[in-house]
Design an enzyme around this catalytic site. Structure first.
Site, short mmCIF file in Angstrom:
data_model
loop_
_atom_site.label_atom_id
_atom_site.label_comp_id
_atom_site.label_asym_id
_atom_site.label_seq_id
_atom_site.Cartn_x
_atom_site.Cartn_y
_atom_site.Cartn_z
N THR A 134 1.75 -20.56 21.38
CA THR A 134 0.40 -20.28 21.86
C THR A 134 -0.39 -19.41 20.88
O THR A 134 0.18 -18.57 20.19
CB THR A 134 0.44 -19.59 23.25
N GLN A 135 -1.71 -19.64 20.86
CA GLN A 135 -2.60 -18.79 20.06
C GLN A 135 -2.77 -17.42 20.69
O GLN A 135 -3.26 -16.49 20.06
CB GLN A 135 -3.97 -19.45 19.91
N SER A 155 1.03 -10.25 0.03
CA SER A 155 0.41 -11.59 0.06
C SER A 155 1.14 -12.54 -0.87
O SER A 155 1.03 -13.76 -0.73
CB SER A 155 -1.06 -11.51 -0.38
N THR A 164 1.96 -4.51 4.53
CA THR A 164 1.87 -4.83 5.96
C THR A 164 1.47 -6.28 6.21
O THR A 164 1.81 -6.84 7.25
CB THR A 164 0.86 -3.90 6.66
N ASP A 165 0.72 -6.89 5.27
CA ASP A 165 0.09 -8.18 5.56
C ASP A 165 1.08 -9.27 5.98
O ASP A 165 0.80 -10.03 6.90
CB ASP A 165 -0.72 -8.66 4.35
N THR A 170 0.81 -1.22 0.00
CA THR A 170 0.00 0.00 0.00
C THR A 170 0.84 1.26 0.00
O THR A 170 0.48 2.25 -0.65
CB THR A 170 -0.90 0.00 1.26
N1 ASP Z 1 -2.26 -6.01 0.81
C1 ASP Z 1 -1.26 -5.03 1.13
C2 ASP Z 1 0.06 -5.75 1.26
O1 ASP Z 1 0.32 -6.35 2.27
C3 ASP Z 1 -1.61 -4.30 2.35
C4 ASP Z 1 -0.59 -3.31 2.82
O2 ASP Z 1 0.33 -2.96 2.14
O3 ASP Z 1 -0.71 -2.85 3.93
O4 ASP Z 1 0.83 -5.73 0.36
#
Ligand code: ASP
Length: 345
Positions: free
Chosen positions: A280-281, A62, A92-93, A16
């Site tokens: 642990t979860q 992802s 971030t993912d 993002t």
């Molecule tokens: N789907 C994006 C990614 O992880 C979300 C982000 O950048 O925060 O690439």
């Protein structure tokens, strides 16, 4: 790099942070990193050079995988002598997985590698990306009184907190404050000043040359328990072709059902050499299998405790150790040691 010559390499992998809104359609699109100065003119105010390297095409995180981690290790290794520090802009993912993997793959690291990203693209008005990126660059360039890099670790910087990468987890899909390091205090808090918690930052006692590692073995999986989990599902997972290690996400301080079929399947797999690491979860706290009978039974069938490891760290550490071709015994032994500050012993 000369002693007083500061310079930072900014690596844009995707996510993002590097997006802008298409004025006509409103859709988010990756922008060409050459235009970075246009969107972040503040970059010109740094008094040292900032070079950029862009993944082409940029990756949504992802799609991150060991191949991309190897590419990052190559970029850092090839440019190691030329820069004071490295900033990786990343979605971030899966940022916490990448940060964990890099912490193991970059042995003897003596320079900062700071991962950051944002919840809102850098090309939108309320973006959190600018502050995250500018502060990460500042941290990557900081040195202590003796001229040594301030934070020679793989870290995640996000929304005022600098965290050890292999201790961090994404916890929020909405808020700017999206990451936490529950089991290890932040390495720095950022407000008007950047306050480093120097006692928590790792410095090699005797610096050694960077030793990059590239081999990772992905014959691993994460099995998350839930009440009602079916025998057929567990059996299918544990009999997956080539499987070598499992991160078992259990309840509380490392507890699992005492059902005979479950313990039997684990024992059979363990006898076949499959490694089980119990994490642990719960987002915070540690596994203590000897605490309840439900945990104790796991120990008896060959499951090892993962201490206070995050799942991201446990799975990437397994890939890293198995990548060396070590025997199951050796991998179990090394999972019991902290190799990059990833567990509290
Ligand atoms: N789907 C994006 C990614 O992880 C979300 C982000 O950048 O925060 O690439």
């Amino acid at each position: 790099m000369e002693k007083n010559n500061t310079s930072v390499l900014l690596i844009y992998t995707g996510g993002t942070i590097g997006m802008i809104e298409n004025a006509e359609t409103g859709a988010l699109e990756n922008f060409d990193f050459e235009q970075l100065q246009k969107y972040v003119p503040e970059l010109q105010r740094f008094t040292f050079p900032i070079d950029t390297y862009q993944f082409d095409p940029p990756m949504d995180s992802s799609d991150m995988d060991p191949e991309a981690w190897q590419k990052l290790v190559h970029i850092i290794n090839d440019n190691y002598e030329r820069y004071t520090g490295f900033v990786i802009l990343h979605g971030t993912d899966t940022m916490a997985f990448t940060a964990s993997a890099l912490s193991f793959m970059l042995e003897n690291l003596s320079k900062p590698v700071i991962l950051t990203g944002s919840q809102l693209p850098i090309g939108v008005l309320r973006t959190d990306g600018k502050e995250n990126m500018l502060t990460s660059i500042e941290i990557a360039a900081s040195r202590d009184a003796e001229g040594r890099p301030m934070v020679p670790e793989v870290c995640i910087y996000f929304e005022s907190h600098l965290m050890r990468g292999n201790r961090t987890t994404k916890i929020n899909a909405e808020n700017f404050n999206a990451f936490r390091s529950y089991n290890y205090h932040s390495l720095a808090e950022v407000g008007i000043h950047i306050k480093y918690n120097e006692g928590l930052i790792h410095h090699e006692a005797t610096p050694h040359p960077l030793k990059p590692h590239f081999a990772l073995d992905t014959n691993v999986c994460i099995l998350k328990l839930f009440p009602g989990i079916q025998e057929s599902v567990v059996r299918a997972v544990l009999n997956a072709e080539g499987l070598k290690a499992v991160v078992l996400e259990t309840y509380g301080s490392g507890n699992a059902p005492r059902k005979e079929w479950f313990l039997q399947l684990l024992k059979e797999a363990s006898d076949r050499g499959i490694i089980f690491i119990n994490v642990t979860q719960c987002p915070a706290g540690s596994v203590e299998m000897e605490r309840y009978e439900t945990g104790y039974r796991l120990m008896q069938v060959g499951v090892s405790g993962g201490y206070d490891s995050t799942t991201e760290s446990a799975i990437t550490k397994l890939m890293f150790l198995l990548g060396h071709g070590y025997s199951p015994e050796k991998v179990r032994k090394l999972m019991n040691r902290s190799i990059a500050g990833e567990i509290s012993l």
